[in-house]
Design a protein around this motif. Structure first.
Motif, PDB file in Angstrom:
ATOM      1  N   TYR A 122       0.646  -7.320   1.557  1.00 39.58           N
ATOM      2  CA  TYR A 122       0.238  -7.450   0.156  1.00 39.58           C
ATOM      3  C   TYR A 122       1.457  -7.285  -0.759  1.00 39.58           C
ATOM      4  N   SER A 123       1.327  -7.803  -1.972  1.00 37.83           N
ATOM      5  CA  SER A 123       2.454  -7.822  -2.894  1.00 37.83           C
ATOM      6  C   SER A 123       2.417  -6.659  -3.865  1.00 37.83           C
ATOM      7  N   VAL A 124       3.600  -6.240  -4.290  1.00 35.83           N
ATOM      8  CA  VAL A 124       3.762  -5.330  -5.422  1.00 35.83           C
ATOM      9  C   VAL A 124       4.722  -6.013  -6.395  1.00 35.83           C
ATOM     10  N   THR A 125       4.493  -5.824  -7.675  1.00 37.79           N
ATOM     11  CA  THR A 125       5.363  -6.404  -8.699  1.00 37.79           C
ATOM     12  C   THR A 125       6.243  -5.307  -9.270  1.00 37.79           C
ATOM     13  N   PHE A 161       0.066  -7.397   8.649  1.00 37.94           N
ATOM     14  CA  PHE A 161       0.314  -8.588   7.850  1.00 37.94           C
ATOM     15  C   PHE A 161      -1.016  -9.201   7.441  1.00 37.94           C
ATOM     16  N   ALA A 162      -1.564  -8.689   6.329  1.00 36.48           N
ATOM     17  CA  ALA A 162      -2.768  -9.248   5.721  1.00 36.48           C
ATOM     18  C   ALA A 162      -2.343  -9.769   4.353  1.00 36.48           C
ATOM     19  N   PRO A 163      -1.823 -10.991   4.299  1.00 39.40           N
ATOM     20  CA  PRO A 163      -1.100 -11.462   3.107  1.00 39.40           C
ATOM     21  C   PRO A 163      -1.992 -11.637   1.880  1.00 39.40           C
ATOM     22  N   LEU A 164      -1.641 -10.957   0.801  1.00 44.85           N
ATOM     23  CA  LEU A 164      -2.364 -11.039  -0.465  1.00 44.85           C
ATOM     24  C   LEU A 164      -1.365 -11.068  -1.615  1.00 44.85           C
ATOM     25  N   GLN A 165      -1.474 -12.079  -2.453  1.00 49.99           N
ATOM     26  CA  GLN A 165      -0.693 -12.103  -3.697  1.00 49.99           C
ATOM     27  C   GLN A 165      -1.548 -11.475  -4.786  1.00 49.99           C
ATOM     28  N   LEU A 166      -1.109 -10.327  -5.290  1.00 55.17           N
ATOM     29  CA  LEU A 166      -1.941  -9.514  -6.168  1.00 55.17           C
ATOM     30  C   LEU A 166      -1.428  -9.525  -7.603  1.00 55.17           C
ATOM     31  N   PRO A 167      -2.336  -9.410  -8.580  1.00 55.61           N
ATOM     32  CA  PRO A 167      -1.911  -9.294  -9.973  1.00 55.61           C
ATOM     33  C   PRO A 167      -1.078  -8.028 -10.179  1.00 55.61           C
ATOM     34  N   LEU A 221      -3.039  -4.725 -10.957  1.00 54.20           N
ATOM     35  CA  LEU A 221      -4.069  -4.226 -10.045  1.00 54.20           C
ATOM     36  C   LEU A 221      -3.478  -3.122  -9.176  1.00 54.20           C
ATOM     37  N   ASP A 222      -4.000  -1.894  -9.328  1.00 56.65           N
ATOM     38  CA  ASP A 222      -3.515  -0.768  -8.536  1.00 56.65           C
ATOM     39  C   ASP A 222      -4.220  -0.810  -7.188  1.00 56.65           C
ATOM     40  N   PHE A 223      -3.658  -1.556  -6.277  1.00 55.49           N
ATOM     41  CA  PHE A 223      -4.337  -1.965  -5.056  1.00 55.49           C
ATOM     42  C   PHE A 223      -4.364  -0.881  -3.985  1.00 55.49           C
ATOM     43  N   VAL A 264     -11.058  -6.950  -4.080  1.00 54.98           N
ATOM     44  CA  VAL A 264      -9.935  -7.827  -3.776  1.00 54.98           C
ATOM     45  C   VAL A 264     -10.109  -9.110  -4.571  1.00 54.98           C
ATOM     46  N   PRO A 265      -9.049  -9.603  -5.215  1.00 56.58           N
ATOM     47  CA  PRO A 265      -9.167 -10.845  -5.987  1.00 56.58           C
ATOM     48  C   PRO A 265      -9.484 -12.040  -5.092  1.00 56.58           C
ATOM     49  N   VAL A 266     -10.364 -12.901  -5.588  1.00 56.93           N
ATOM     50  CA  VAL A 266     -10.693 -14.127  -4.859  1.00 56.93           C
ATOM     51  C   VAL A 266      -9.434 -14.962  -4.646  1.00 56.93           C
ATOM     52  N   ALA A 267      -8.599 -15.058  -5.687  1.00 55.20           N
ATOM     53  CA  ALA A 267      -7.371 -15.854  -5.572  1.00 55.20           C
ATOM     54  C   ALA A 267      -6.450 -15.298  -4.489  1.00 55.20           C
ATOM     55  N   ALA A 268      -6.460 -13.973  -4.295  1.00 55.96           N
ATOM     56  CA  ALA A 268      -5.625 -13.364  -3.259  1.00 55.96           C
ATOM     57  C   ALA A 268      -6.131 -13.731  -1.868  1.00 55.96           C
ATOM     58  N   LEU A 269      -7.464 -13.758  -1.700  1.00 56.31           N
ATOM     59  CA  LEU A 269      -8.024 -14.180  -0.419  1.00 56.31           C
ATOM     60  C   LEU A 269      -7.671 -15.635  -0.117  1.00 56.31           C
TER      61      LEU A 269
END
Length: 438
Positions: free
Chosen positions: A179-182, A397-403, A406-408, A419-424
């Protein structure tokens, strides 16, 4: 128009969440049979023939082997788990088992851990079957029972009793990484970094028992087991475990420092880790061994001093530290206090290199150009521990591009898990790329 993995991943996630597979870890709970039956139905619908293994009635795991183009190559396992931790509905904004879509997210217990990833795997495998796509090497797809209680009725059972399921497999991917962190870039612009899990701390679930002299509550007692237990707890809680940077942690810190321009040369990690938001907790848990008190049990009546008192400890150790941690805890517990091991599992440390790692990085960067991929160590554990006993090298490795907002990470076992639909949808694209190139 043909159905794609992106078209159905959100629906599958919702339907999995609506199947309550809560695992209380003490024999209570509905088990995974209903979720396993749902998975079997989805696979059979596209012409696949999965295998179901039950360790006990209702404790079901599902497996499928997809032959690859080159069957002389070692295979790849892609696995998830079907159980979830319990949820108290009164704490949530929504019914945790309704699988509702709200604000662009799928909400519910398991959305993050890990029915979202299960849905990504299922949607991707169904698309492979519909299109007749043959992967480069054998894939073993697995959905385990009982991960949330150490895998005794799931991965540990399957590895011990049905190792043939994973014959010829050399590598595996599963939760929690990807998953991503910004973070703020050194140039002032935000940058996305994906955390690829290469290591896991080991697990020691312990029961501490203090012994003493039973008696009347009105009589002074200098052998009160509750007092002895409390003193042991205080010593353990006050203990300062030494800090140590294992290679995956050091690589993460170095990469994050380069990205953000924030140095940690003086030893103060707070400014650097602050860039990770909620994910900083996972990282802090990998800087040293830990031992947290989680449950207490003592006494049975107001005016009776009991003979014994008990506490539960969740200890997590860095690779190679298991014996040191146990010795330290027993020394801290002191006289008249025993510590028994209820569940123990190994630490893992896999290389941040090689063909699979390169393929994971390339799959992420193909969908998110300019993104960084950094290794990290998980403070918890996954079913990759069990697979390692078969010589299988595992990654999270469960790849998710997160906003960015979002404190995931705190949603793992937390309330209002979502979980965001766009991330899925992003994750299914990355998994498809990885499968095609690994």
């Amino acid at each position: 128009m043909a159905v794609t993995a992106q078209d159905e991943v959100a629906r599958i996630c919702q339907e999995l969440i609506r199947i309550d597979s809560s695992n209380f870890g003490d024999g209570r709970g509905p088990g995974e049979a209903a979720a396993a039956a749902y998975v079997v139905g989805l696979l059979e619908e596209v012409g696949l023939t999965p295998t179901v293994i039950e360790s006990d009635p209702g404790r079901a795991s599902v497996f499928l082997r997809i032959p690859g183009a080159d069957r002389t190559r070692p295979g790849l396992a892609i696995h998830g788990h079907l159980d979830v931790v319990p949820a108290n509905a009164a704490d949530w904004q929504v019914d945790p088992f309704a699988g509702v879509e709200r604000d662009g997210c799928i909400w519910g217990r398991g959305a993050v851990d890990m029915k979202g990833m299960d849905a990504m795997i299922l949607a991707t495998v169904r698309e492979l079957a519909r299109t007749g796509t043959v992967p480069p090497r054998d894939l073993v797809i697995g959905f385990f029972a009982d991960e949330e209680a150490g895998g005794v009725h799931g991965s540990q059972y399957v590895v011990a009793n049905h190792p043939e399921i994973f014959a010829g497999v050399s590598e595996a991917i599963s939760e929690v990484g990807g998953y991503s962190v910004t973070v703020p870039g050194a140039d002032g612009n935000p940058r996305r970094a994906y955390l690829l899990q290469t290591a896991e701390k080991g697990i020691l679930w312990l029961r501490m028992t203090a012994h003493g002299r039973a008696g009347h509550g009105s009589v002074p007692n200098d052998e009160n087991p509750i007092v002895r237990l409390a003193q042991a707890i205080a010593r353990i809680d006050a203990h300062e475990w030494p800090r140590e940077f294992i290679p995956s942690v050091e690589s993460l810190l170095d990469g994050l420092a380069d990205l953000t321009g924030t140095s940690y040369a003086g030893g103060d990690l707070d400014p650097l880790l602050a860039h990770l938001g909620g994910a900083a907790g996972f990282v802090r848990g990998t800087l040293r061994d830990t031992a947290n008190l989680t449950m207490l049990e003592a006494g049975y009546k107001q005016n009776v001093i009991p003979q014994d008192a008990h506490a539960s400890i969740d200890a997590r150790f860095l690779p190679g530290h298991d014996e040191t941690v146990m010795k330290t805890l027993r020394d801290l517990a002191g006289d008249h206090v025993d510590i028994d091991i209820l569940h123990e599992d190994i630490a893992l440390d896999s290389p941040f290199s090689g063909g699979l790692v390169e393929a994971m990085i390339e799959a992420i960067q193909a969908e998110d150009p300019g993104a960084e991929v950094l290794p990290y160590c998980l403070s918890g554990g996954t079913d990759n521990k069990a697979l390692s006993r078969l010589g299988i090298t595992g990654y999270g490795f469960a790849p998710l591009q997160l906003p960015a907002d979002l404190d995931f990470a705190p949603m793992f076992h937390g309330i209002d898990e979502r979980v965001p639909v766009a991330a899925l949808e992003f994750g299914t694209r990355v998994l498809a790329r990885l499968i095609a190139t690994c």
